[in-house]
Design an enzyme around this catalytic site. Structure first.
Site, PDB file in Angstrom:
ATOM      1  N   ARG A 171       0.102  -8.785  -3.152  1.00 22.41           N
ATOM      2  CA  ARG A 171       1.285  -8.528  -3.928  1.00 22.41           C
ATOM      3  C   ARG A 171       2.271  -9.422  -3.584  1.00 22.41           C
ATOM      4  O   ARG A 171       2.689 -10.008  -4.334  1.00 22.41           O
ATOM      5  CB  ARG A 171       1.754  -7.177  -3.568  1.00 22.41           C
ATOM      6  CG  ARG A 171       1.368  -5.996  -4.331  1.00 22.41           C
ATOM      7  CD  ARG A 171      -0.170  -5.690  -4.267  1.00 22.41           C
ATOM      8  NE  ARG A 171      -0.613  -4.447  -4.815  1.00 22.41           N
ATOM      9  CZ  ARG A 171      -0.436  -3.285  -3.960  1.00 22.41           C
ATOM     10  NH1 ARG A 171      -0.209  -3.306  -2.915  1.00 22.41           N
ATOM     11  NH2 ARG A 171      -1.046  -2.307  -4.833  1.00 22.41           N
ATOM     12  N   ASP A 200      -5.817  -7.670  -4.989  1.00 18.38           N
ATOM     13  CA  ASP A 200      -5.222  -6.701  -5.611  1.00 18.38           C
ATOM     14  C   ASP A 200      -4.890  -6.900  -7.112  1.00 18.38           C
ATOM     15  O   ASP A 200      -5.014  -8.239  -7.769  1.00 18.38           O
ATOM     16  CB  ASP A 200      -4.073  -6.061  -5.087  1.00 18.38           C
ATOM     17  CG  ASP A 200      -3.720  -4.637  -5.125  1.00 18.38           C
ATOM     18  OD1 ASP A 200      -3.625  -4.169  -6.262  1.00 18.38           O
ATOM     19  OD2 ASP A 200      -3.763  -3.789  -4.142  1.00 18.38           O
ATOM     20  N   HIS A 274      -7.753  -1.601  -8.493  1.00 22.40           N
ATOM     21  CA  HIS A 274      -6.718  -2.514  -8.260  1.00 22.40           C
ATOM     22  C   HIS A 274      -7.278  -4.089  -8.205  1.00 22.40           C
ATOM     23  O   HIS A 274      -7.253  -4.923  -7.509  1.00 22.40           O
ATOM     24  CB  HIS A 274      -6.457  -2.646  -6.493  1.00 22.40           C
ATOM     25  CG  HIS A 274      -5.538  -1.218  -6.236  1.00 22.40           C
ATOM     26  ND1 HIS A 274      -4.379  -1.400  -6.290  1.00 22.40           N
ATOM     27  CD2 HIS A 274      -5.951  -0.168  -5.889  1.00 22.40           C
ATOM     28  CE1 HIS A 274      -3.663  -0.276  -5.889  1.00 22.40           C
ATOM     29  NE2 HIS A 274      -5.029   0.638  -5.644  1.00 22.40           N
ATOM     30  N   GLU A 351      -7.703   4.423  -5.534  1.00 25.95           N
ATOM     31  CA  GLU A 351      -7.000   4.510  -6.684  1.00 25.95           C
ATOM     32  C   GLU A 351      -7.492   4.007  -7.709  1.00 25.95           C
ATOM     33  O   GLU A 351      -7.062   3.412  -8.684  1.00 25.95           O
ATOM     34  CB  GLU A 351      -5.534   4.013  -6.227  1.00 25.95           C
ATOM     35  CG  GLU A 351      -4.656   4.691  -5.322  1.00 25.95           C
ATOM     36  CD  GLU A 351      -3.611   3.936  -5.071  1.00 25.95           C
ATOM     37  OE1 GLU A 351      -2.486   4.988  -4.700  1.00 25.95           O
ATOM     38  OE2 GLU A 351      -3.455   2.830  -4.879  1.00 25.95           O
ATOM     39  N   ASP A 444       5.864   0.304   4.550  1.00 22.05           N
ATOM     40  CA  ASP A 444       6.422   0.290   3.454  1.00 22.05           C
ATOM     41  C   ASP A 444       7.358   1.323   2.776  1.00 22.05           C
ATOM     42  O   ASP A 444       8.132   1.003   1.887  1.00 22.05           O
ATOM     43  CB  ASP A 444       5.380  -0.201   2.354  1.00 22.05           C
ATOM     44  CG  ASP A 444       4.399   0.915   2.045  1.00 22.05           C
ATOM     45  OD1 ASP A 444       4.010   1.484   2.866  1.00 22.05           O
ATOM     46  OD2 ASP A 444       4.104   0.992   0.687  1.00 22.05           O
ATOM     47  N   GLU A 490       4.499  -4.801  -2.331  1.00 24.35           N
ATOM     48  CA  GLU A 490       4.800  -4.981  -3.632  1.00 24.35           C
ATOM     49  C   GLU A 490       6.234  -5.251  -3.946  1.00 24.35           C
ATOM     50  O   GLU A 490       6.789  -6.047  -4.742  1.00 24.35           O
ATOM     51  CB  GLU A 490       4.682  -3.532  -4.439  1.00 24.35           C
ATOM     52  CG  GLU A 490       3.528  -2.968  -4.865  1.00 24.35           C
ATOM     53  CD  GLU A 490       3.070  -1.989  -3.695  1.00 24.35           C
ATOM     54  OE1 GLU A 490       3.144  -2.317  -2.448  1.00 24.35           O
ATOM     55  OE2 GLU A 490       2.619  -0.859  -3.993  1.00 24.35           O
TER      56      GLU A 490
HETATM   57  C1  ACM Z   1      -3.679   2.982  -0.317  1.00 21.63           C
HETATM   58  O1  ACM Z   1      -2.487   3.228   0.014  1.00 21.63           O
HETATM   59  N1  ACM Z   1      -3.820   3.173  -1.521  1.00 21.63           N
HETATM   60  C2  ACM Z   1      -4.644   2.907   0.321  1.00 21.63           C
END
Ligand code: ACM
Length: 631
Positions: A171, A200, A274, A351, A444, A490
């Protein structure tokens, strides 16, 4: 009179050295430490001896030389034999089970550091730096410092073998030098695994020689600054000026740099989700042909309506029904496996929004052919095939929790992030596990009140990260490799911001993965952190002071808004104002819940310690606080 003055001075020196002895600030706290009165004063020169045939000796000597010379101006001289002021030795014994352990003794004779391995000696030296005054961290010569080491005896060994930090270089692209600095900071706190999140939606950061388009196209995007998720979409013709990638030579340099500091690098290629940067280079690899893919520049295309549900406006997944996908992955993992010596390759797996797969005719055919019941099984089919590719390169596969959906691939290791339950379950199924629960180790996330922090989401306050237990109740300890903190990037635009998110929470995780659970103590930890803040000031490393900012609870009392506050750090006083003036310590002291008076629109809060402001001035508009009241 002169005698009395001399006596006074001696007393002060005594008290001075005792003060240093009384509260050394070691992070992570060692297994066993005993301090004795007195300290060993270093002169202009320090003799050092090494055991014969020590692997990595040249590096250790250089490490000692640069650390002692920069701020202290002490010249390190290597001497043979055991009479050195700082004597390093290795030993073999049945009683020390842990190759990363070390023993450190400081007395009138000098410093004796012994360990069963070069790694143990390195960790002992990291402890030694922390026994020196904070000025040792200065980047320039520090004058007038008493360079003394407290007399002590330390026996130490890590609690778990995997002590990881993840850096998301996809990111935000961190330069090679920035990654080296990150490695240095990790090493100082005895971390030993650097997980690089290399790919990503926002960037592909690793040169794959056989597939140059991955970096030619996938490593660059339009430049944006401001609030992540709210950036305008990129014009396809917009110059792609932001980004970068690591050549394989860069990676070799980083691997060698990390290995000298006893850190192994874990590469992550995040698939099947991703994968927008991958698809920008190879658009035919998704199940949604014709999508105009670009490397994502921070405009929102994934949505999280709550309850763990999510969906994407664009299909950012590789297509499990496309054979070409597996061919390219074979090429990629061949190069990744040849480059990184670590036994694992992380394939992400998190995800993946499956709504686009549901619409795909190719997926329907795959399900029929392979007798797959649902999208979880489609994902599991993909993960298992990737597992076979990775195994064919002589490596083991690791993935995020989601690789458990639809059945775990044989031998796969799980990096558990959705709380602790996935990791606990996988360990019970006898799969290796690294615990990195977002509830404790996601550095984060917010660490203080969102109204006074840079925008992110979630919440992991320092105290919560300090409660991290890498071997949680219910897990099979035999399968827990260790624990890890994750720094997603990010919303990070600079190293200063990255450091702010990392420290002090990465101190908390460092202590949680190294020190025995019984040695952890919150009040002692806070006290020690503060001394490390002083070290970071010397070193020019940023950190957050959010631990001093109060935690707020807001509720409706009759028709007024009532605010309760408490601090996670002891012995602070909270002062507040409603009159638009920043409260000093002559303003009201918070004791009990306060109600917004009629007409007031903003609460201002500042914590104080011993009459001095500490932490941030928090500016809390009534309209924002109202939004927190549950209906
Ligand atoms: C993650 O935080 N999507 C592994």
């Amino acid at each position: 009179m002169v005698k009395a003055w001399l006596f006074g001075c001696l007393l002060l020196v005594g008290i001075g050295s005792f003060a240093q002895v009384a509260e050394p600030a070691l992070i992570p706290v060692p297994v066993e430490v005993k301090y004795m009165p007195g300290s060993y004063r270093l002169g202009k020169e320090l003799t050092v001896s090494f055991p014969s045939g020590l692997e990595n000796k040249a590096f250790l000597l250089e490490h000692l030389r640069s650390k002692f010379s920069t701020a202290a101006g002490i010249e390190v001289k290597e001497v043979a034999g055991g009479n050195a002021q700082l004597s390093l030795s290795t030993f073999v014994t049945d009683t020390i089970q842990n190759f990363e352990s070390y023993q450190l003794q400081i007395n009138q004779q000098g410093v004796k550091l012994s360990a069963p391995s070069s790694a143990g000696l390195f960790y002992g030296l990291q402890t030694l730096w922390q026994l020196l005054p904070p000025a040792i961290e200065s980047k320039s010569k520090a004058e007038g410092v008493n360079w003394s080491l407290p007399y002590c005896s330390i026996k130490d060994a890590p609690r778990v073998g995997w002590r990881g930090l993840m850096l998301d270089v996809a990111r935000h692209f961190f330069t090679k030098q920035q990654v080296k600095d990150f490695i240095d900071h990790m090493a100082a706190y005895k971390y030993n695994r650097l997980h690089l999140h290399l790919t990503d939606d926002q960037g592909w950061r690793l040169e794959i020689k056989a597939l140059p388009k991955l970096t030619e196209v996938g490593a660059f995007r339009g430049e944006r600054t401001g609030r992540w998720g709210e950036f305008g979409k990129q014009d396809p013709k917009e110059p792609k000026t932001y980004g970068g990638y690591y050549t394989q030579e860069d990676i070799k340099e980083l691997l060698a740099y990390a290995a000298q500091r006893h850190i192994a690098i874990l590469p992550e290629i995040d698939i099947p989700g991703h994968s927008m940067a991958f698809l920008a280079a190879y658009p035919d690899l998704s199940c949604t042909p014709g999508t105009p893919y670009q490397v994502n520049g921070g405009d929102r295309f994934m949505h999280w309506p709550g309850g763990g549900k999510f969906y994407g406006d664009i299909d950012n997944n590789l297509c499990p029904a496309n054979e070409r996908v597996y061919g390219l992955l074979d090429t990629i993992f061949t190069e990744v496996a040849a480059l990184f010596p670590i036994e694992y390759i992380h394939m992400g797996g998190d995800e993946a929004y499956k709504g686009w797969w549901e619409k795909s005719a190719a997926i329907k055919d795959l399900m029929k052919r392979e007798k797959l019941k649902d999208m979880h099984e489609v994902q599991s089919y993909f993960v298992k095939r990737v597992g076979k590719i990775i195994a064919s390169k002589g490596k083991r596969m690791m993935g995020w929790d989601e690789i458990m959906e639809g059945g775990l691939a044989p031998g796969a290791a799980v990096m558990s992030w959705q709380g602790e339950k996935g990791g606990i379950a996988a360990s019970k199924m006898k799969h290796p596990v690294v615990m990195s629960p977002n509830t404790y180790t996601y550095v984060d996330l917010y660490q203080g009140d969102p109204l006074s922090e840079p925008p992110t989401y979630g919440m992991v306050r320092l105290k919560k990260s300090y409660e991290f237990n890498p071997v949680p109740e219910g897990a099979d300890p035999a399968y827990v490799l260790g624990g890890q903190a994750n720094l997603w990037s990010e919303r990070l635009h600079t190293v200063r911001h990255a450091e702010y998110m990392l420290w002090p929470r990465a101190f908390a995780v460092a202590e949680s993965v190294w020190s025995p659970q019984s040695k952890k103590d919150w009040n002692s930890f806070v006290n020690r952190i503060e001394q490390h803040f002083t070290r970071f000031d010397q070193a020019g490393i940023n950190y957050s002071t959010s631990m001093y900012d109060p935690m707020l609870t807001v509720r409706l009392k009759d028709t007024s808004v009532e605010v309760s506050m408490q601090t996670e750090v002891p012995n602070l006083s909270i002062h507040y104002s409603f009159d638009e003036f920043p409260p000093d310590n002559f303003y009201p002291l918070y004791k009990d819940p306060i109600v917004f008076p009629a007409g007031a629109s903003t609460l201002r809060v500042q914590t104080y310690r011993n009459g001095k402001p500490i932490g941030k001035l928090m500016i809390l508009p009534l309209a924002d606080l109202r939004k927190r009241i549950r209906k």
